[in-house]
Design an enzyme around this catalytic site. Structure first.
Site, PDB file in Angstrom:
ATOM      1  NE  ARG A  60     -66.184  20.444  54.427  1.00 42.67           N
ATOM      2  CZ  ARG A  60     -66.001  19.130  54.589  1.00 42.67           C
ATOM      3  NH1 ARG A  60     -65.017  18.504  53.962  1.00 42.67           N
ATOM      4  NH2 ARG A  60     -66.806  18.448  55.374  1.00 42.67           N
TER       5      ARG A  60
ATOM      6  CG  HIS B 171     -68.830  18.281  52.276  1.00 43.60           C
ATOM      7  ND1 HIS B 171     -69.997  18.292  53.009  1.00 43.60           N
ATOM      8  CD2 HIS B 171     -68.149  17.188  52.686  1.00 43.60           C
ATOM      9  CE1 HIS B 171     -70.016  17.272  53.836  1.00 43.60           C
ATOM     10  NE2 HIS B 171     -68.898  16.580  53.668  1.00 43.60           N
TER      11      HIS B 171
ATOM     12  CG  ASP C 166     -70.159  15.558  56.735  1.00 46.16           C
ATOM     13  OD1 ASP C 166     -70.262  14.645  55.892  1.00 46.16           O
ATOM     14  OD2 ASP C 166     -69.166  16.295  56.826  1.00 46.16           O
TER      15      ASP C 166
ATOM     16  CD  GLU D 229     -65.763  11.083  56.203  1.00 50.77           C
ATOM     17  OE1 GLU D 229     -64.635  11.593  56.323  1.00 50.77           O
ATOM     18  OE2 GLU D 229     -66.729  11.641  55.621  1.00 50.77           O
TER      19      GLU D 229
ATOM     20  CG  HIS E 238     -69.503  11.823  53.417  1.00 50.50           C
ATOM     21  ND1 HIS E 238     -68.728  12.952  53.356  1.00 50.50           N
ATOM     22  CD2 HIS E 238     -69.729  11.461  52.122  1.00 50.50           C
ATOM     23  CE1 HIS E 238     -68.483  13.258  52.092  1.00 50.50           C
ATOM     24  NE2 HIS E 238     -69.097  12.372  51.326  1.00 50.50           N
TER      25      HIS E 238
END
Length: 241
Positions: free
Chosen positions: A107, A152, A159, A217, A220
């Site tokens: 990301r 990320h 993910d 999460e 993740h």
């Protein structure tokens, strides 16, 4: 002809992974020269061709409700080291009737900045009923759902979930990706036994092959020995060819 070219690209990507893993420069992984250097990354599906992509931040169905800045094409990029570890994960899952389904991987920092800008706009709650019905948007920073940095952006965090190949559907994890709430915690107590087993299968196979998770999460995971632990990259998400 197109099939042959793609096959050659896939083989070259695998070779690049093996070379980097077995021939690090000076006995250590080499850090990228700059935040815009994508040379240490690969397209995940070149190395794990059975993985299924649902590029949430390229599409509109995400907690923002728009395509996120920096996602120029619906593809997942990861470091070579993470890609090889995920290849091993999927090799273990395929005989069980599953494959990996990926929501997000690398990301760029520009996307993280977009998240921050969105979180500060308290009037934009278009997607609240889908992703954070139990939370006030004003609390997302304090709760840790939005931050100015993301693992990320270092390229070795992903993910994902499990995809059932026989039934052609996502495995039911008792909660959805990017849901901001306690139900997303891996050990959320109010789950069925099936949901608990499914989450444990994903977690156990990821841990076995060198990843670790977080306690908020279930989807993740980050590679333990990530090659760029202090580098936050900022090149766009698109095909690297």
């Amino acid at each position: 002809m197109v099939h042959t070219v793609m096959k050659v690209k896939y083989v070259l990507a695998l070779c690049a992974v093996v070379f980097t893993l077995h021939f690090p420069v000076g006995g250590r992984m080499v850090a990228a020269m700059s935040a815009t250097d994508s040379s240490g990354f690969v397209v995940l599906t070149d190395v794990v061709p059975d993985a299924i992509m649902e590029a949430r931040y390229y599409n509109l169905y995400n907690f923002i409700g728009d395509r996120v800045r920096g996602y120029e094409e619906p593809v997942a990029l990861v470091t070579r080291e993470a890609a090889m570890a995920l290849f091993e994960v999927n090799q273990e899952l395929l005989p069980l009737g599953y494959t990996l389904k990926v929501f997000d991987a690398y990301r760029p920092q520009m996307a993280v900045d977009h998240f921050v800008e969105w979180a500060k706009d308290l009037d934009d709650t278009r997607m609240q009923s889908y992703f954070y019905p139990e939370e006030r948007k004003a609390n997302l920073f304090a709760r840790g759902y939005i931050a100015s940095r993301s693992g990320h952006s270092r390229g070795s965090t992903i993910d994902l979930t499990l995809y059932d190949l026989r039934n052609q559907c996502d495995v039911d994890m008792g909660g959805t990706f990017d849901y901001f709430g306690f139900r997303s915690h891996p050990d959320f107590p109010n789950l069925t036994e099936e949901h608990k087993r499914n989450r444990q299968l994903l977690r156990s196979v990821m841990y076995k092959h060198g990843f670790h998770g977080i306690d908020t999460e279930w989807w993740h995971f980050t590679l333990n020995n990530e090659p760029y632990p202090h580098q936050y990259f900022n090149f766009p998400v698109k095909w690297l060819y």
